[in-house]
Design an enzyme around this catalytic site. Structure first.
Site, short mmCIF file in Angstrom:
data_model
loop_
_atom_site.label_atom_id
_atom_site.label_comp_id
_atom_site.label_asym_id
_atom_site.label_seq_id
_atom_site.Cartn_x
_atom_site.Cartn_y
_atom_site.Cartn_z
N GLU A 148 1.19 -1.02 0.01
CA GLU A 148 -0.32 -0.01 -0.05
C GLU A 148 1.07 1.52 0.15
O GLU A 148 1.04 1.70 0.90
CB GLU A 148 -0.97 0.01 1.10
CG GLU A 148 -1.61 -1.92 1.00
CD GLU A 148 -3.20 -1.19 2.89
OE1 GLU A 148 -2.43 -0.34 3.51
OE2 GLU A 148 -3.17 -2.43 2.43
N ASN A 189 2.45 -4.76 -3.26
CA ASN A 189 1.13 -5.87 -3.07
C ASN A 189 0.10 -4.09 -2.76
O ASN A 189 0.75 -2.94 -1.69
CB ASN A 189 0.59 -6.41 -1.67
CG ASN A 189 -0.52 -6.75 -1.42
OD1 ASN A 189 -1.25 -7.34 -2.60
ND2 ASN A 189 -1.12 -6.92 -0.22
N HIS A 225 -10.76 -5.87 -2.68
CA HIS A 225 -11.25 -5.76 -1.57
C HIS A 225 -12.31 -5.28 -2.59
O HIS A 225 -12.84 -3.93 -2.23
CB HIS A 225 -10.76 -4.97 -0.25
CG HIS A 225 -9.49 -5.33 0.46
ND1 HIS A 225 -9.90 -7.06 1.39
CD2 HIS A 225 -8.59 -5.48 1.10
CE1 HIS A 225 -8.77 -7.20 1.80
NE2 HIS A 225 -8.47 -6.59 1.82
N GLU A 252 -6.30 -10.59 -1.40
CA GLU A 252 -7.20 -10.64 -0.47
C GLU A 252 -8.42 -10.68 -0.57
O GLU A 252 -9.45 -9.70 0.01
CB GLU A 252 -6.30 -9.45 0.45
CG GLU A 252 -5.15 -9.14 0.76
CD GLU A 252 -4.68 -7.82 1.40
OE1 GLU A 252 -5.28 -6.93 1.99
OE2 GLU A 252 -3.59 -7.99 1.94
N ASP A 254 -12.54 -10.20 -0.77
CA ASP A 254 -13.66 -10.18 -0.08
C ASP A 254 -14.38 -9.50 -1.54
O ASP A 254 -14.22 -8.43 -2.10
CB ASP A 254 -13.65 -10.59 1.06
CG ASP A 254 -12.42 -8.81 1.73
OD1 ASP A 254 -13.14 -7.64 0.65
OD2 ASP A 254 -12.60 -8.63 2.70
O1 G3I Z 1 -3.77 -6.61 18.54
C1 G3I Z 1 -4.69 -6.32 19.09
C2 G3I Z 1 -4.71 -6.12 20.38
O2 G3I Z 1 -3.30 -6.39 21.35
C3 G3I Z 1 -6.56 -5.53 21.39
O3 G3I Z 1 -6.16 -6.69 22.07
C4 G3I Z 1 -6.98 -5.68 20.08
C5 G3I Z 1 -8.70 -5.66 20.31
O4 G3I Z 1 -9.35 -5.24 19.23
O5 G3I Z 1 -6.79 -4.95 18.68
C6 G3I Z 1 -5.77 -6.00 17.74
O6 G3I Z 1 -5.65 -5.37 17.29
C7 G3I Z 1 -6.96 -5.37 16.12
C8 G3I Z 1 -5.78 -6.61 15.18
O7 G3I Z 1 -6.43 -6.53 13.85
C9 G3I Z 1 -5.56 -7.46 15.68
O8 G3I Z 1 -6.31 -8.44 15.66
C10 G3I Z 1 -7.13 -4.12 15.54
O9 G3I Z 1 -7.17 -3.60 16.34
C11 G3I Z 1 -7.50 -4.72 13.92
O10 G3I Z 1 -7.54 -2.82 13.31
C12 G3I Z 1 -6.36 -4.70 12.96
O11 G3I Z 1 -7.35 -5.32 12.24
C13 G3I Z 1 -7.24 -5.53 10.74
C14 G3I Z 1 -6.36 -4.21 9.27
O12 G3I Z 1 -5.83 -5.41 8.20
C15 G3I Z 1 -5.65 -3.80 10.46
O13 G3I Z 1 -5.04 -2.32 9.65
C16 G3I Z 1 -7.39 -6.45 10.42
O14 G3I Z 1 -7.32 -7.73 11.23
C17 G3I Z 1 -6.91 -7.12 9.09
O15 G3I Z 1 -7.73 -8.20 8.37
C18 G3I Z 1 -6.67 -6.59 8.03
O16 G3I Z 1 -6.12 -6.86 6.59
C19 G3I Z 1 -5.38 -6.07 5.86
C20 G3I Z 1 -4.54 -6.65 5.19
O17 G3I Z 1 -3.38 -6.29 6.66
C21 G3I Z 1 -4.24 -5.29 3.64
N1 G3I Z 1 -5.09 -5.20 3.18
C22 G3I Z 1 -6.40 -4.77 3.86
C23 G3I Z 1 -6.69 -5.25 4.84
C24 G3I Z 1 -8.06 -4.85 5.64
O18 G3I Z 1 -8.25 -3.79 6.21
#
Ligand code: G3I
Length: 332
Positions: A148, A189, A225, A252, A254
Site C-alpha cells: 500500500e 501489494n 477488497h 486478499e 472479499d
Molecule cells: O492487536 C490488538 C490487540 O492487542 C487488541 O486486544 C485488539 C482489540 O480489538 O486489537 C488488536 O488489534 C487489531 C488487529 O487487527 C489484530 O486483531 C486491530 O484493532 C484491528 O484494527 C486489526 O485489523 C486488521 C487490519 O488489517 C489492520 O489494518 C484486520 O484484522 C486485517 O484483516 C486487516 O488486513 C488488511 C491487510 O493487512 C492489508 N490490506 C487491507 C486489509 C483489510 O484492512
C-alpha cells in the site's frame, strides 16, 4: 451448479477434500488460498477452521501476526509466537505460505514512525527484513515486501518510509528481501487496483522504474477488497498488471454486501465470485487467488464498514454460501 445443503451433507469428507485448491491447481495455477491467524487455530471455531482450511485452501497468509507491530513491537524485541503457530500449521499440512507484510505504513509501531534519520531507517528496514524473512527462509513461498505505497490519486503515501527515503525505500526493501531469502517470490501489494485510474497507472509506472533499476521484484498483488456488483474491471486490470512482466496474484479477495443482506444479493455474490475467479484463470500470469478469511463471522469488513457485511465464502455458522459455489463453478 449450486448444491443444496442436503446434498452437501451427504458428501463424505474424502469427497470434499481439496476442492477449491485442487481444482485451481488442475487449471494450472499454484494455489487457492486464505488468510488466518494463530487465534483461529486455537479458538472456539478451530475445528471448523482447520477442516475447511485443510480441505479447500492450498496457501495461507497470516492475517495480522507477521506485521511489524506483531513481530517487532519494540526495537530489537522480536515476538514470533503467533507467526510461528501459523507457519507450523501450514507447513505440517503441506500448504504454501504467503508472508504478509514487511514494510507497511499501517500496523507499524510508534518507534518506527518516530525515526528521523534516513540512514537509521535504512538499517532498521534491513534488520527487520533480514530477521523476519531469515527466520522462515525456505518456508514462505512469497512475501508482500511492500504494501500500500500509493494514495488513491497515484502519489506516494506520506509514510515515514517515503518522507525519509523517497521511492528508494522500496528498492532498499526488495534488495534486503532477495538477500534474506533468495528463493522467495517478492511482491508489491496494494488495493483498489481493480479499476482504471491514477492508482493502477502509478503502480504500473513504478514497476517499470523498479525493473529498469534492476530491483529484484517478482510479482504484483492486487488485494481485491471488492463491493458487490462492482467486479467487472478485475480481469482487464489484472491483465494490465501482468503486462508489466511480473507474476500477478489476487491476494486478499472479499466481496462485501451492503446491508440488508438478501437472497438476491447472495445470488449476485455467486456470480461476482465466479467473475473474479475466471479473471485469474483467464490471465496466464495470475498464479493464484487468496480470499481474506474463511467465515463472515471473522471478517474485518463489518467493523470497518458498518453498513456492509457477508463478504466471504462461508457464513457465520461455517456453511458454504452461494459465493463458494460461484468460485467452484468457475473452476469446473
Ligand atoms: O492487536 C490488538 C490487540 O492487542 C487488541 O486486544 C485488539 C482489540 O480489538 O486489537 C488488536 O488489534 C487489531 C488487529 O487487527 C489484530 O486483531 C486491530 O484493532 C484491528 O484494527 C486489526 O485489523 C486488521 C487490519 O488489517 C489492520 O489494518 C484486520 O484484522 C486485517 O484483516 C486487516 O488486513 C488488511 C491487510 O493487512 C492489508 N490490506 C487491507 C486489509 C483489510 O484492512
Amino acid at each position: 451448479m449450486k448444491f443444496s445443503s442436503t446434498l452437501l451433507f451427504m458428501l463424505t469428507p474424502a469427497m470434499v477434500m481439496g476442492l477449491l485448491d485442487q481444482k485451481m491447481k488442475a487449471k494450472g495455477k499454484r494455489y487457492f488460498g486464505t488468510a488466518l491467524d494463530a487465534w483461529h487455530l486455537s479458538g472456539s471455531d478451530q475445528s471448523n477452521i482447520k477442516m475447511i482450511a485443510g480441505a479447500d485452501f492450498g496457501a495461507i497468509t497470516h492475517e495480522n501476526s507477521l506485521k511489524w507491530d506483531a513481530v517487532q513491537p519494540q526495537q530489537g524485541n522480536y515476538q514470533f509466537g503467533n507467526a510461528d503457530a501459523v507457519v507450523n500449521w501450514a507447513t505440517s499440512n503441506n500448504r504454501l505460505l504467503r508472508g504478509h507484510t514487511l514494510v507497511w505504513h499501517s500496523q507499524l509501531p510508534q518507534w518506527v514512525h518516530n525515526i528521523n534519520s534516513a540512514s537509521q531507517l535504512t538499517q532498521v528496514i534491513q534488520n527487520h527484513i533480514n530477521t523476519v524473512m531469515g527466520r522462515y527462509r525456505g518456508r514462505i513461498y512469497a512475501w508482500d515486501v511492500v504494501n500500500e505505497v500509493f494514495e488513491e490519486n497515484g502519489t506516494f503515501r506520506n509514510s515515514v518510509f517515503y518522507r525519509l527515503l523517497g521511492e528508494n525505500f522500496i528498492d532498499i526493501a526488495f534488495r534486503a528481501a532477495r538477500n534474506a531469502d533468495p528463493n522467495a517470490k517478492l511482491y508489491i501489494n496494494d488495493y483498489n487496483l481493480d479499476g482504471p485510474g491514477p492508482k493502477i497507472d502509478a503502480m504500473i509506472a513504478l514497476i517499470g522504474r523498479l525493473r529498469s533499476r534492476g530491483v529484484p521484484i517478482d510479482g504484483v498483488g492486487t488485494q481485491a477488497h471488492l463491493i458487490l456488483g462492482q467486479v467487472g474491471g478485475v480481469q482487464s486490470q489484472l491483465q494490465r498488471l501482468a503486462g508489466t512482466g511480473l507474476d500477478v496474484a489476487i491476494t486478499e479477495l472479499d466481496i462485501r454486501i451492503q446491508t440488508p443482506v438478501t437472497a438476491q444479493k447472495l445470488d449476485q455474490q455467486y456470480s461476482d465470485y465466479q467473475t473474479v475467479t475466471r479473471a485469474c484463470l483467464n490471465v496466464p500470469r495470475c498464479v493464484g487467488i487468496s480470499v481474506w478469511g474463511i467465515s463472515d463471522k471473522h471478517s474485518w469488513v463489518d467493523s470497518t464498514f458498518p453498513s456492509y457485511d457477508a463478504p466471504l465464502l462461508w457464513d457465520d455458522w461455517f456453511n458454504r454460501k452461494n459465493a463458494y459455489w460461484g468460485v467452484d463453478n468457475a473452476l469446473n
